[in-house]
Design an enzyme around this catalytic site. Structure first.
Site, PDB file in Angstrom:
ATOM      1  N   ASP A  80      47.342  46.076  38.485  1.00  0.00           N
ATOM      2  CA  ASP A  80      47.102  47.143  37.507  1.00  0.00           C
ATOM      3  C   ASP A  80      47.008  48.488  38.221  1.00  0.00           C
ATOM      4  OD1 ASP A  80      46.799  48.281  35.040  1.00  0.00           O
ATOM      5  OD2 ASP A  80      44.683  47.789  34.826  1.00  0.00           O
ATOM      6  N   GLY A 105      35.788  51.998  28.808  1.00  0.00           N
ATOM      7  CA  GLY A 105      37.132  51.439  28.731  1.00  0.00           C
ATOM      8  C   GLY A 105      37.128  50.054  28.141  1.00  0.00           C
ATOM      9  N   SER A 119      36.959  47.280  29.588  1.00  0.00           N
ATOM     10  CA  SER A 119      36.104  46.302  30.248  1.00  0.00           C
ATOM     11  C   SER A 119      34.625  46.606  30.113  1.00  0.00           C
ATOM     12  CB  SER A 119      36.475  46.217  31.735  1.00  0.00           C
ATOM     13  OG  SER A 119      36.374  47.490  32.344  1.00  0.00           O
ATOM     14  N   GLY A 120      34.272  47.840  29.789  1.00  0.00           N
ATOM     15  CA  GLY A 120      32.864  48.166  29.643  1.00  0.00           C
ATOM     16  C   GLY A 120      32.590  49.646  29.803  1.00  0.00           C
ATOM     17  N   VAL A 148      30.717  52.864  31.940  1.00  0.00           N
ATOM     18  CA  VAL A 148      30.389  53.255  33.305  1.00  0.00           C
ATOM     19  C   VAL A 148      29.298  54.321  33.252  1.00  0.00           C
ATOM     20  CG1 VAL A 148      31.248  54.187  35.480  1.00  0.00           C
ATOM     21  CG2 VAL A 148      32.745  52.790  34.048  1.00  0.00           C
ATOM     22  N   ILE A 187      29.416  58.000  31.748  1.00  0.00           N
ATOM     23  CA  ILE A 187      30.466  58.920  32.210  1.00  0.00           C
ATOM     24  C   ILE A 187      31.860  58.375  31.908  1.00  0.00           C
ATOM     25  CG2 ILE A 187      29.098  59.987  34.027  1.00  0.00           C
ATOM     26  CD1 ILE A 187      30.439  58.121  36.033  1.00  0.00           C
ATOM     27  N   GLY A 188      31.927  57.186  31.329  1.00  0.00           N
ATOM     28  CA  GLY A 188      33.232  56.626  31.009  1.00  0.00           C
ATOM     29  C   GLY A 188      33.097  55.339  30.233  1.00  0.00           C
ATOM     30  N   LYS A 226      29.027  49.847  36.375  1.00  0.00           N
ATOM     31  CA  LYS A 226      29.846  49.385  35.248  1.00  0.00           C
ATOM     32  C   LYS A 226      29.143  48.209  34.588  1.00  0.00           C
ATOM     33  CE  LYS A 226      34.331  49.313  35.320  1.00  0.00           C
ATOM     34  NZ  LYS A 226      35.762  48.976  35.591  1.00  0.00           N
TER      35      LYS A 226
END
Length: 986
Positions: A809, A687, A689-690, A692, A684-685, A706
């Site tokens: 962040d 980015g 960092s990895g 999801v 579903i996502g 994640k």
């Protein structure tokens, strides 16, 4: 020939109306600049002279241009050197524009300049050394730009310069000693530049005419030089936010004209110097956040102070009686020290005290009765001391009091009747004392009250119905008292109520009808009373309730099935008289302790209901138990064998061995169930960092997983490695609990594979909703609530975690939205723990954060503290108000913060508010916008603490009067910081 001459004579008067040479120069200047606000539209080439043009002033006798003032016009472009062709120009102000590029060296052509103001622009590069060639220059203001390098040594050659302001640039060399040669200098402001760490140049003591010395945030080290004592005309000395050491020199007492001394946030030690009584003009003395010791000299209290601020030091000793001689004392702030003894009995009798904050000390004795003698007291903050005795009766007449914080003392006796009903009090905190008596019915007069905190006392009697008339009440904490009688039915009128905590009292009766009106209630704690009747099914309709504790009462009947509608972090219905089956959602081992001690309550949980019978049945039961035990042993052996085979199979299949499994909550799933669902169809996502994944578990629950990349990309949060990110996330989320912080269920770490399992947020991130065509789902009330939720989450990190946590962040993509459109702060991979004693923030090796959200000072100082988060949160507020991304091609070289400020100044607030928002909310939206711009202020020192931001948002949402100030139609926010927000300043 004659007709031709007549023709020339006819033309002559028309030729005399042509624009003069100065006007032609200014026309070229106009062409070199972008003027989106059309401020230069009056510069018409059909005029004879530019003297009537906007921003242009001419000498009355010579009719030559002597002043150009183009401030706040939003002009863009390079510095217009043609202005130096105006031979009589003496004053040039281009402040608060977007003048860019470097400042040309030929600015020295402006030979007649007396004033040059280029502050608040985008100028870069070195400061031209040729500026010192301007023989008449008296004021030079280059503050709030991006100048870098050094302050030219040639500046020491100025002969008439009176004001030099270079605040908030990127100057990164040493402060030149040559500045001590400018004998005419009256104002020297170099604050907030990343200078090489160094000492205060002793040569500054040569500036005999200096009146203002502002060197805050300049990386200064070492002692305060004695040479400053020669500045006998100095009125303001500000050396805050440095690393100065040593004692405060006694020579400082020779500053005969000093009005303000501010030395807070350093490492000064020793005792306060003797001779302070010589400073007869001193109004503000602030040496907070140092390492000072000893006692407060009696002579300090002889001064007619305007403000005394000594918080966050390490003083030892008592406050002398002589402090009461101060007849102009408005603010007394001594919080966070080790002060002892009693307060002077006549403190406040002769001075119009407005704020007294002496919290977190070891004061004892009675509270002086004269603190509000002049009727001006607004803040009474004495918490965390050892005061005893009663609250003085005279305090009932303090009509201007707005904040009262007396918690954690040894106060006793009853509270004065009229003290309960002070009309302007918004925060009344009496927790942790031995106060007794009733809550007065006069509390109905406290119509501004939002926080009523009286827990851990000995209050008794009925809770008055009048509390139900306090329309602004957000929190009522009255636990651990001796309150009796029913919960007043009028409480259901409290539509703003977020917390109701009355546990451990002697209340009886039923929960009042109509509680579905508590739409903002997140915590309901009525434990350990004598309440009875059925649990109202309406509790299940409370949309944001996440804490419900009704344990230790006499509730009976069935548990309402509607409780399944709630998203509870805590549920406790134990030790009542409940009966029947458990709601299916709660009929699992995770909730066992929530229902213990209810004799008639049954469900699918074994042993929840007590067993009945005996005799022969017990013998049969023992036989059956033996059989089951033997079968259990066989089963365990078989399961263990199967497990090892299954584990080997999983390792061969996935190359994984889940060697490290750590959970932070009770779980109803295994690592293998998670692993089986990590398919591409569930992504579903994705980015930096990895990836999801959305994982639907066998029990029907949904989690977000994640899976970190093999090595996180640098630049996406700028952490050094996957392990740094993983460990930061686990360490942070694993130890904190808050309704507005995303929950980390568990984590897995094998070295090769790292997984983080979170609660699932069905509405994704705020950034997705705002900027991907779904903004229509977010009406203004929803956006406001999201802002408040996120602020409360960040406030928890900054103020309630020990040590505090800086997120680093904060952005809309890291604010997740649940099914009820409530917000949770997420993604703590670059978060940092900041010790409470940290001076000005911890230096980072790299910049963390996202473009458009990074605070200006963070980008060049690499120092992290809470103020960096506050700036980023301000950007998020502006996103919510405008619907725009923090960076957008529409803004040109600006970011969202500067675009909003400029557009409001030039066109008005209507041009920045998201047009999809209903106009009926305009007043509230404008208040929230003010708060966003305040948070995103250029100087960290001016940003409010996160606790204050929450309060401001609550006040704005409650319809309180806006505190904005408008000057000449321009936007200018101003808020007063809470005195007890430690380390915060206005």
């Amino acid at each position: 020939m004659f007709p031709f001459l007549l023709f020339l004579l006819f033309l002559t008067p028309h030729l005399t109306h042509s624009l003069n040479q100065e006007g032609l120069f200014l026309q070229q200047v106009k062409q070199s600049l972008s003027d989106p606000g059309h401020y230069l539209s009056s510069w018409n080439d059909r005029d004879d002279t530019p003297c009537n043009w906007t921003g242009i002033n001419c000498n009355n006798s010579t009719h030559r241009v002597d002043s150009v003032v183009l401030s706040n016009f939003g002009l863009e472009g390079p510095f217009p050197t043609l202005l130096c062709r105006l031979s009589s120009l003496s004053s040039l102000s281009l402040d608060n524009n977007y003048i860019n590029g470097s400042l040309p060296v030929d600015v020295s052509m402006c030979q007649n300049l007396k004033l040059l103001n280029l502050s608040l622009n985008n100028l870069v590069g070195p400061i031209p050394a040729t500026l010192s060639l301007l023989p008449n220059l008296r004021t030079l203001d280059l503050s709030i730009n991006n100048f870098s390098g050094e302050i030219p040594a040639s500046f020491g050659e100025f002969r008439q310069l009176e004001t030099l302001i270079l605040v908030n640039n990127l100057l990164n060399e040493s402060i030149p000693i040559s500045l001590g040669n400018i004998s005419t200098l009256k104002v020297l402001q170099l604050a907030y530049n990343p200078f090489i760490p160094g000492r205060i140049p002793s040569q500054l003591g040569n500036l005999a005419n200096l009146e203002v010395l502002y060197l805050s945030g300049c990386h200064l080290i070492g002692p305060i030089p004695d040479s400053l004592s020669r500045l006998t005309r100095l009125k303001r000395l500000e050396l805050t936010y440095n690393n100065l050491t040593g004692s405060i020199p006694s020579s400082i007492t020779q500053l005969k004209s000093i009005v303000e001394i501010e030395l807070y946030w350093n490492n000064l030690s020793g005792v306060l110097p003797s001779g302070l009584s010589n400073l007869t003009t001193l109004l503000i003395f602030d040496v907070s956040t140092n390492q000072l010791t000893g006692t407060i000299p009696d002579e300090l209290c002889e001064l007619e102070l305007g403000s005394l601020n000594l918080q966050e030091n390490r003083f030892e000793g008592s406050v002398p009686e002589i402090i009461t001689r101060s007849t102009k004392l408005h603010e007394l702030k001594l919080f966070n020290n080790k002060l002892t003894g009693s307060l002077p009995s006549e403190l406040g009798k002769n001075s119009p005290l407005q704020i007294i904050d002496i919290s977190y000390n070891a004061f004892s004795g009675e509270i002086p009765k004269f603190l509000c003698e002049k009727g001006a007291l607004t803040d009474l903050i004495l918490m965390h001391n050892s005061f005893s005795g009663e609250i003085p009766e005279s305090y009932g007449n303090c009509k201007n009091l707005s904040r009262v914080r007396l918690k954690q003392n040894n106060l006793s006796g009853s509270v004065p009747e009229s003290f309960w009903g002070l009309p302007h009090v918004s925060y009344l905190e009496l927790e942790g004392n031995s106060l007794s008596g009733n809550i007065s019915r006069m509390i109905s007069g406290a119509y501004n009250l939002s926080q009523l905190l009286i827990s851990k006392n000995q209050f008794s009697g009925l809770i008055p119905e009048e509390i139900g008339s306090l329309n602004n009440l957000v929190k009522f904490s009255g636990s651990d008292n001796r309150l009796t009688g029913p919960i007043p039915g009028s409480f259901v009128k409290l539509s703003e109520l977020g917390t109701l905590d009355l546990n451990n009292n002697e209340l009886f009766g039923k929960i009042p009808e109509g509680i579905q009106a508590w739409k903002r209630l997140s915590e309901l704690n009525l434990a350990n009373n004598r309440l009875y009747g059925e649990i109202p099914s309406e509790i299940g309709s409370l949309p944001v309730l996440n804490y419900l504790d009704l344990s230790g009462n006499h509730f009976s009947g069935k548990i309402p099935i509607e409780l399944q509608n709630l998203k509870l972090l805590t549920l406790n219905l134990s030790n009542n008289w409940l009966s029947g089956d458990l709601p299916p959602h709660y009929a699992n081992e995770n909730y066992r302790n929530s229902f213990l001690g209810n004799p008639g309550l049954c469900g699918d949980l074994p042993d929840l209901c007590p067993s009945v019978g005996g005799g022969k049945k017990e013998e049969n039961l023992w036989i059956f138990r033996s059989i089951f035990m033997l079968a259990g042993i066989v089963l365990i052996v078989g399961v263990v064998g199967f497990y090892w085979k299954y584990r080997t199979y999983k390792e061969n299949k996935k190359g994984l061995a889940m060697s490290k499994w750590k959970s932070f909550h009770k779980l109803g799933f295994s690592e293998f169930e998670i692993m089986d669902c990590l398919n591409e169809e569930n992504v579903i996502g994705s980015g930096g960092s990895g990836k999801v994944y959305k994982v639907v578990l066998s029990n029907g629950e949904i989690v977000a997983v994640k899976k970190l990349w093999g090595g996180i990309k640098k630049g996406e949060g700028s952490v050094d490695s996957e392990r740094d990110w993983f460990e930061a996330e686990v360490e942070t989320l694993g130890r904190i609990r808050h309704k507005n912080i995303v929950r980390l269920w568990c984590c897995y770490d094998t070295g090769d594979c790292k997984l983080l399992v979170y609660e699932y947020m069905p509405n994704g991130s705020l950034g997705d909703l705002l900027h991907s065509g779904k903004g229509g789902l977010l009406d203004w009330p929803t956006r406001y609530q999201i802002a408040l939720d996120a602020a409360e989450g960040l406030s928890y990190l900054h103020h309630d975690c020990v040590p505090s946590i800086v997120h680093r962040d904060v952005k809309s993509n890291n604010i997740l939205i649940d099914g009820e459109f409530r917000a949770r702060v997420a993604d703590f991979g670059v978060a940092k723990v900041v010790a409470a004693v940290s001076k000005g923030g911890e230096p980072m090796s790299v910049i963390a954060g996202s473009c458009g959200y990074i605070a200006p000072e963070y980008a060049y100082t690499l120092r992290v503290n809470e103020k960096s988060d506050i700036y980023s949160f301000g950007v998020v507020i502006l996103e919510l108000v405008t619907g725009k991304c923090p960076t957008d091609p529409e803004f040109g070289e600006k970011d969202l913060v500067k675009w909003v400020s400029t557009t409001i100044n030039q066109k008005g607030i209507d041009h920045v508010i998201d047009p999809t928002l209903e106009s009926k909310y305009k007043e509230e939206i404008s208040k929230i916008l003010d708060i966003g711009l305040l948070c995103a202020g250029l100087l960290p020192i001016n940003r409010p603490a996160m606790r204050k931001v929450v309060k401001l948002l609550q006040e704005a949402g409650a319809g309180n009067k806006s505190k904005r100030v408008h000057k000449d139609g321009k936007f200018s926010p101003y808020y007063q910081e809470d005195a007890s927000d430690q380390g915060s300043r206005v």
